[in-house]
Design a protein around this motif. Structure first.
Motif, short mmCIF file in Angstrom:
data_model
loop_
_atom_site.label_atom_id
_atom_site.label_comp_id
_atom_site.label_asym_id
_atom_site.label_seq_id
_atom_site.Cartn_x
_atom_site.Cartn_y
_atom_site.Cartn_z
N ALA A 398 0.82 -1.22 0.00
CA ALA A 398 0.00 0.00 0.00
C ALA A 398 0.85 1.26 0.00
O ALA A 398 0.35 2.35 -0.33
N ILE A 399 2.14 1.16 0.36
CA ILE A 399 3.00 2.35 0.40
C ILE A 399 4.18 2.22 -0.56
O ILE A 399 5.19 2.92 -0.41
N GLU A 400 4.03 1.36 -1.57
CA GLU A 400 5.13 1.14 -2.50
C GLU A 400 5.46 2.36 -3.36
O GLU A 400 6.58 2.48 -3.85
N VAL A 401 4.49 3.25 -3.55
CA VAL A 401 4.75 4.43 -4.38
C VAL A 401 5.48 5.53 -3.60
O VAL A 401 5.93 6.50 -4.19
N LEU A 402 5.60 5.38 -2.28
CA LEU A 402 6.32 6.37 -1.48
C LEU A 402 7.82 6.20 -1.68
O LEU A 402 8.29 5.14 -2.09
N PRO A 403 8.60 7.24 -1.40
CA PRO A 403 10.06 7.12 -1.50
C PRO A 403 10.57 6.00 -0.61
O PRO A 403 9.97 5.71 0.44
N PRO A 404 11.67 5.34 -0.99
CA PRO A 404 12.20 4.22 -0.21
C PRO A 404 12.44 4.56 1.26
O PRO A 404 12.24 3.73 2.13
N MET A 405 12.89 5.79 1.52
CA MET A 405 13.17 6.16 2.90
C MET A 405 11.90 6.10 3.75
O MET A 405 11.89 5.58 4.86
N PHE A 406 10.79 6.60 3.18
CA PHE A 406 9.53 6.57 3.92
C PHE A 406 8.98 5.16 4.02
O PHE A 406 8.33 4.81 5.00
#
Length: 470
Positions: A398-406
């Motif tokens: 669900a959060i794969e589109v967020l930057p890797p750091m986040f």
């Protein structure tokens, strides 16, 4: 003339004889030893460490536990609570350590830990204004999530451990369930030292069974040396931003647990409240050990709640008794063969023994939650923090589109999400007691009854109290 030193085990400065102190110290050793060696084994499995690296992690974790406990007992300047408490490498860090380790390896863990230790020191220096930011509703929610997030590790271990070609086979489950059964029987029906050593007894029985089934390999013991001193910077340190954020959050959260454990120690074992100087010293000592430990390959330390329970139950607060336990950990840490022996324990045995520990962490979180009123406000904080943290943990896509750091900081460890959610909600939601909420509900009910009565009066012109039109 100087008064003779007290020999009472019920006084902090008491110096009992060795025949009296050693048996009392043994129960603290039994309560802490497996937690101290299991955490580095879990982390080593996550990062794919070699046998030599695993032995080093165990060795330095034992040394860190002994040193951190001695600092807390005897103090070094401003560092140390000078209270009857045991510190060591703790399970509370495991979700964050495994998340960071899977992404950045040991170097990422230790680099982030260095910054996390610095954060602990800052908390210890400024604890007075920060203490109110972490009431039981926040601390309890975080501890509850820590316990819940460890269950998948225990189940994988019970099934044989990841990368095991026999993972999930009936033989693996049999060994783990026998170990679990022994722990349960002894913990519920035994008395005295036997009851306190339920986990160790379960591991011994499971180990013997695994040995009979050919599941134990003694090669690491034969290859290990008899003595080895710790080395500075055995691993490279890196500082990935996401790893640093996650570690800083969990280190600050662990400071909240330390506050609770130190308070429980003084209240339960010494019948008084925790002093401000003792609290600050305890946090500073823990921060110092976590920071310096990262330079030697030691994982972060925390207070051991199980040992707090022993102090509260027995009222034995002599630092000599607890100091002997710390000395044992130091000696064990200097002997690599001891650490090598710990690595021969099969994963099903570890899983069967530690799943009860993870369950107790969960129940500790629930106990902390119930220290505050279960008002609608507090239930909102706890329920939303649980839903957000465990929801993101269960559905990382669900959060794969967020930057890797986040992605790592938010989804890698549910503890971070739980801590941030509960902390923010506690700050922004208006504080209302159960009595205030009850009065508000009663007022709403009265207003509704009044409005219903008015509607009924308008709908029935010939009702009681109304005059017919002429």
């Amino acid at each position: 003339m100087k008064a003779p030193a007290s020999t009472s085990v019920f006084e902090f400065h008491g110096r009992p004889s060795l025949p009296q102190a050693i048996p009392l110290s043994l129960q603290h050793i039994l309560a802490m030893i497996m937690g101290t060696v299991t955490v580095p084994i879990i982390v080593a499995g996550t990062v794919g460490a070699s046998t030599g690296e695993t032995l080093l992690l165990i060795q330095i974790s034992l040394l860190a536990s002994g040193i951190s406990t001695l600092i807390q007992l005897y103090g070094v300047g401003r560092f140390g609570a000078r209270l009857p408490t045991i510190f060591g490498v703790g399970f509370a860090y495991v979700p964050t350590l495994t998340a960071v380790g899977a992404q950045y390896g040991l170097s990422g863990i230790l680099g982030a830990q260095l910054v996390g230790g610095l954060a602990m020191l800052l908390v210890g220096l400024g604890i007075r204004p920060l203490r109110n930011l972490f009431p039981p509703i926040v601390a309890g929610t975080v501890v509850l999530v820590i316990g819940l997030s460890l269950y998948d590790i225990a189940i994988r271990y019970m099934a044989g451990g990841m990368n095991n070609p026999h993972f999930g086979e009936p033989l693996q489950w049999m060994v783990s369930l026998v170990t679990l059964g022994v722990v349960l029987v002894i913990s519920q029906f035994a008395r005295g030292f036997m009851k306190l050593s339920a986990i160790v007894c379960g591991i011994l029985v499971g180990y013997v069974l695994a040995l009979a089934l050919g599941m134990v390999d003694f090669t690491p013991v034969a290859q290990a040396a008899w003595f080895s001193a710790p080395k500075l910077m055995p691993f490279e340190l890196t500082f990935p931003a996401a790893a640093v954020v996650s570690m800083v959050v969990i280190c600050i959260v662990n400071s909240v647990q330390t506050i609770g454990d130190l308070s429980a120690t003084t209240i339960g074992g010494m019948n008084r409240e925790l002093g401000e100087k003792e609290l600050s010293g305890g946090l500073l000592g823990n921060g110092l050990c976590t920071l310096v430990g990262a330079l030697f390959g030691a994982l972060p330390t925390s207070s051991y709640s199980q040992n707090v329970g022993i102090v509260a139950m027995t009222r034995v607060i002599s630092r000599t008794v607890l100091g002997l336990a710390a000395v044992f950990m130091l000696l064990a840490g200097l002997i690599p063969k001891f650490g090598a022996l710990m690595t021969t324990i099969p994963y099903p045995v570890l899983g069967g023994a530690t799943i009860t520990v993870f369950g107790m962490i969960t129940m500790t979180g629930i106990q902390l939650l119930t220290r505050d009123e279960l008002s609608a406000r507090n239930m909102t904080i706890a329920s939303l923090a649980l839903a957000m943290s465990l929801g993101v943990y269960a559905a990382p896509e669900a959060i794969e589109v967020l930057p890797p750091m986040f992605q790592l900081a938010i989804g890698g460890s549910p503890v971070v999400v739980a801590a941030l959610t509960s902390l923010v909600l506690n700050l922004i939601l208006p504080k209302r007691s159960l009595a205030d909420e009850q009065r508000e509900r009663e007022q709403i009910a009265e207003n509704m009854e009044r409005k219903n009565a008015q509607r009924s009066a308008k709908a029935s012109p010939h009702s009681a109290g109304s005059r017919p039109a002429r």
